[in-house]
Design an enzyme around this catalytic site. Structure first.
Site, PDB file in Angstrom:
ATOM      1  N   MET A  77      54.869  59.478  16.669  1.00  0.00           N
ATOM      2  CA  MET A  77      55.454  58.612  15.644  1.00  0.00           C
ATOM      3  C   MET A  77      54.415  58.322  14.553  1.00  0.00           C
ATOM      4  O   MET A  77      54.546  57.343  13.804  1.00  0.00           O
ATOM      5  CB  MET A  77      55.950  57.301  16.265  1.00  0.00           C
ATOM      6  N   ALA A  82      50.706  57.295  12.724  1.00  0.00           N
ATOM      7  CA  ALA A  82      49.625  56.310  12.924  1.00  0.00           C
ATOM      8  C   ALA A  82      48.659  56.873  13.975  1.00  0.00           C
ATOM      9  O   ALA A  82      48.374  56.243  14.993  1.00  0.00           O
ATOM     10  CB  ALA A  82      50.173  54.949  13.320  1.00  0.00           C
ATOM     11  N   GLY A 130      43.985  59.434  20.849  1.00  0.00           N
ATOM     12  CA  GLY A 130      44.900  59.772  21.941  1.00  0.00           C
ATOM     13  C   GLY A 130      45.825  60.907  21.509  1.00  0.00           C
ATOM     14  O   GLY A 130      45.989  61.909  22.211  1.00  0.00           O
ATOM     15  N   HIS A 131      46.412  60.763  20.325  1.00  0.00           N
ATOM     16  CA  HIS A 131      47.272  61.824  19.799  1.00  0.00           C
ATOM     17  C   HIS A 131      46.474  63.123  19.627  1.00  0.00           C
ATOM     18  O   HIS A 131      46.953  64.215  19.937  1.00  0.00           O
ATOM     19  CB  HIS A 131      47.841  61.441  18.433  1.00  0.00           C
ATOM     20  N   GLY A 169      51.539  62.035  26.560  1.00  0.00           N
ATOM     21  CA  GLY A 169      50.444  61.233  27.101  1.00  0.00           C
ATOM     22  C   GLY A 169      50.846  60.500  28.377  1.00  0.00           C
ATOM     23  O   GLY A 169      51.955  59.973  28.476  1.00  0.00           O
ATOM     24  N   LYS A 229      49.644  57.823  29.007  1.00  0.00           N
ATOM     25  CA  LYS A 229      49.652  56.416  28.603  1.00  0.00           C
ATOM     26  C   LYS A 229      51.067  55.840  28.689  1.00  0.00           C
ATOM     27  O   LYS A 229      51.264  54.697  29.088  1.00  0.00           O
ATOM     28  CB  LYS A 229      49.108  56.280  27.196  1.00  0.00           C
ATOM     29  N   GLN A 274      57.737  57.362  30.278  1.00  0.00           N
ATOM     30  CA  GLN A 274      58.280  58.307  29.288  1.00  0.00           C
ATOM     31  C   GLN A 274      57.974  59.748  29.690  1.00  0.00           C
ATOM     32  O   GLN A 274      58.838  60.629  29.588  1.00  0.00           O
ATOM     33  CB  GLN A 274      57.671  57.993  27.923  1.00  0.00           C
ATOM     34  N   SER A 286      48.928  53.023  18.773  1.00  0.00           N
ATOM     35  CA  SER A 286      49.137  52.690  17.359  1.00  0.00           C
ATOM     36  C   SER A 286      49.345  51.190  17.194  1.00  0.00           C
ATOM     37  O   SER A 286      48.917  50.595  16.204  1.00  0.00           O
ATOM     38  CB  SER A 286      50.344  53.450  16.817  1.00  0.00           C
ATOM     39  N   ARG A 287      49.997  50.567  18.172  1.00  0.00           N
ATOM     40  CA  ARG A 287      50.296  49.132  18.060  1.00  0.00           C
ATOM     41  C   ARG A 287      49.049  48.258  18.243  1.00  0.00           C
ATOM     42  O   ARG A 287      49.110  47.066  17.963  1.00  0.00           O
ATOM     43  CB  ARG A 287      51.375  48.723  19.064  1.00  0.00           C
TER      44      ARG A 287
HETATM   45  P1  AMP Z   1      53.538  57.675  19.958  1.00  0.00           P
HETATM   46  O1  AMP Z   1      53.134  58.114  18.605  1.00  0.00           O
HETATM   47  O2  AMP Z   1      53.006  56.336  20.351  1.00  0.00           O
HETATM   48  O3  AMP Z   1      55.017  57.829  20.217  1.00  0.00           O
HETATM   49  O4  AMP Z   1      52.844  58.672  20.967  1.00  0.00           O
HETATM   50  C1  AMP Z   1      52.989  60.061  20.836  1.00  0.00           C
HETATM   51  C2  AMP Z   1      52.402  60.728  22.044  1.00  0.00           C
HETATM   52  O5  AMP Z   1      51.023  60.396  22.145  1.00  0.00           O
HETATM   53  C3  AMP Z   1      53.063  60.273  23.368  1.00  0.00           C
HETATM   54  O6  AMP Z   1      53.181  61.399  24.225  1.00  0.00           O
HETATM   55  C4  AMP Z   1      52.061  59.283  23.899  1.00  0.00           C
HETATM   56  O7  AMP Z   1      52.100  59.143  25.301  1.00  0.00           O
HETATM   57  C5  AMP Z   1      50.756  59.915  23.457  1.00  0.00           C
HETATM   58  N1  AMP Z   1      49.682  58.916  23.434  1.00  0.00           N
HETATM   59  C6  AMP Z   1      49.685  57.731  22.785  1.00  0.00           C
HETATM   60  N2  AMP Z   1      48.550  57.059  23.034  1.00  0.00           N
HETATM   61  C7  AMP Z   1      47.820  57.829  23.871  1.00  0.00           C
HETATM   62  C8  AMP Z   1      46.541  57.689  24.507  1.00  0.00           C
HETATM   63  N3  AMP Z   1      45.803  56.607  24.339  1.00  0.00           N
HETATM   64  N4  AMP Z   1      46.115  58.688  25.303  1.00  0.00           N
HETATM   65  C9  AMP Z   1      46.881  59.798  25.495  1.00  0.00           C
HETATM   66  N5  AMP Z   1      48.078  60.000  24.914  1.00  0.00           N
HETATM   67  C10 AMP Z   1      48.545  59.031  24.122  1.00  0.00           C
END
Ligand code: AMP
Length: 258
Positions: free
Chosen positions: A9, A11, A15-16, A127, A129, A133, A166-167
């Protein structure tokens, strides 16, 4: 030519970028998507406030070696009259994230199914994390016979243990200094469980610690890692501790293996 998809999403943080790195190791081409999916936000959640940093995201992805970025406008994903969605059960109804966000996984699986089908990717990196999901999406691809292998990537953390998210950008300086307590509390809990402490009592103690440090806890649960089912008898199965807690107006989630 094998392709890995990294849905996000935006930001973007490290991690991404770790997902991208793992994608590049797994496949010949990496496609990253940036789409803040309205279907996975409930009314009153942070859809409008969600951080959007598309320009720097694109720079980061370019530097990381991504081959294609797909950042569709809303109408490209949900054309007028869009009315189909994926219905989920199993890990999606485990009583974790779904308890406070009942429509979340329907929104996630619908957009992820669309992205998998459109990209025709061999792999998709997700992830750990967002552990629930990861399980839900893995099951969705299998159940719907989508030929994409979902690959879980371990959580990337800040030096103090806070899972990157991101949050986290919403946290005040003071909240940011308290936030690593969530991970620390889960680590203590994992140690307690490994030492044979009663799970219910150990979870209650963890919740108490979080409360004393200013968190408002949604859940702290120990589950069978593979299925997210509750642990019934003395388990042979691998276990996972999963938690969600509010710090002010920011909802943090985390999980670790026992
Ligand atoms: P999001 O943009 O938050 O929807 O996350 C996109 C992807 O990045 C999802 O598969 C998350 O699980 C992964 N993700 C987010 N934060 C982390 C992190 N700290 N470590 C590993 N993967 C992450």
């Amino acid at each position: 030519m094998r392709t890995a998809l990294v849905p996000t999403m935006g930001a973007l943080h490290n991690g991404h970028l770790r997902l991208v790195e793992m994608g590049l190791r797994t496949a010949d081409r990496v496609v990253t998507t940036i789409f803040v999916n309205p279907q996975q936000f409930a009314p009153g959640e942070d859809l409008d406030a969600y951080p959007r940093t598309e320009k720097s995201d694109v720079e980061k992805l370019r530097a990381a070696g991504v081959h294609l970025i797909f950042a569709p406008p809303l109408l490209e994903m949900y054309q007028e009259g869009f009315c189909t969605s994926v219905s989920t059960a199993g890990p999606a109804k485990a009583g974790l994230e779904d308890k406070s966000r009942p429509h979340f996984f329907e929104g996630v699986t619908t957009v992820v199914a669309k992205l998998f089908i459109a990209a025709g990717c061999d792999y998709a990196m997700f992830g750990e994390k967002d552990f629930q999901q990861l399980k839900v999406v893995t099951k969705m691809a299998r159940d719907l016979s989508i030929p994409t292998s979902v690959i879980g990537v371990p959580t990337v953390r800040a030096d103090d243990g806070l899972a990157l998210a991101s949050r986290n950008a919403y946290l005040s300086e003071e909240q940011r200094s308290i936030a690593p307590m969530l991970h620390q509390t889960l680590q203590h809990l994992a140690t307690d469980i490994r030492n044979g402490k009663n799970m219910t009592r150990a979870c209650s103690a963890a919740k108490k610690t979080l409360k004393q440090n200013g968190f408002k806890t949604d859940y702290v649960e120990i589950r069978v890692a593979e299925t997210l089912e509750p642990v019934k008898s003395v388990p042979e199965a691998e276990l996972r501790i999963l938690a969600a807690a509010w710090l002010g107006k920011t909802r943090l989630i985390d999980n670790i293996a026992v």
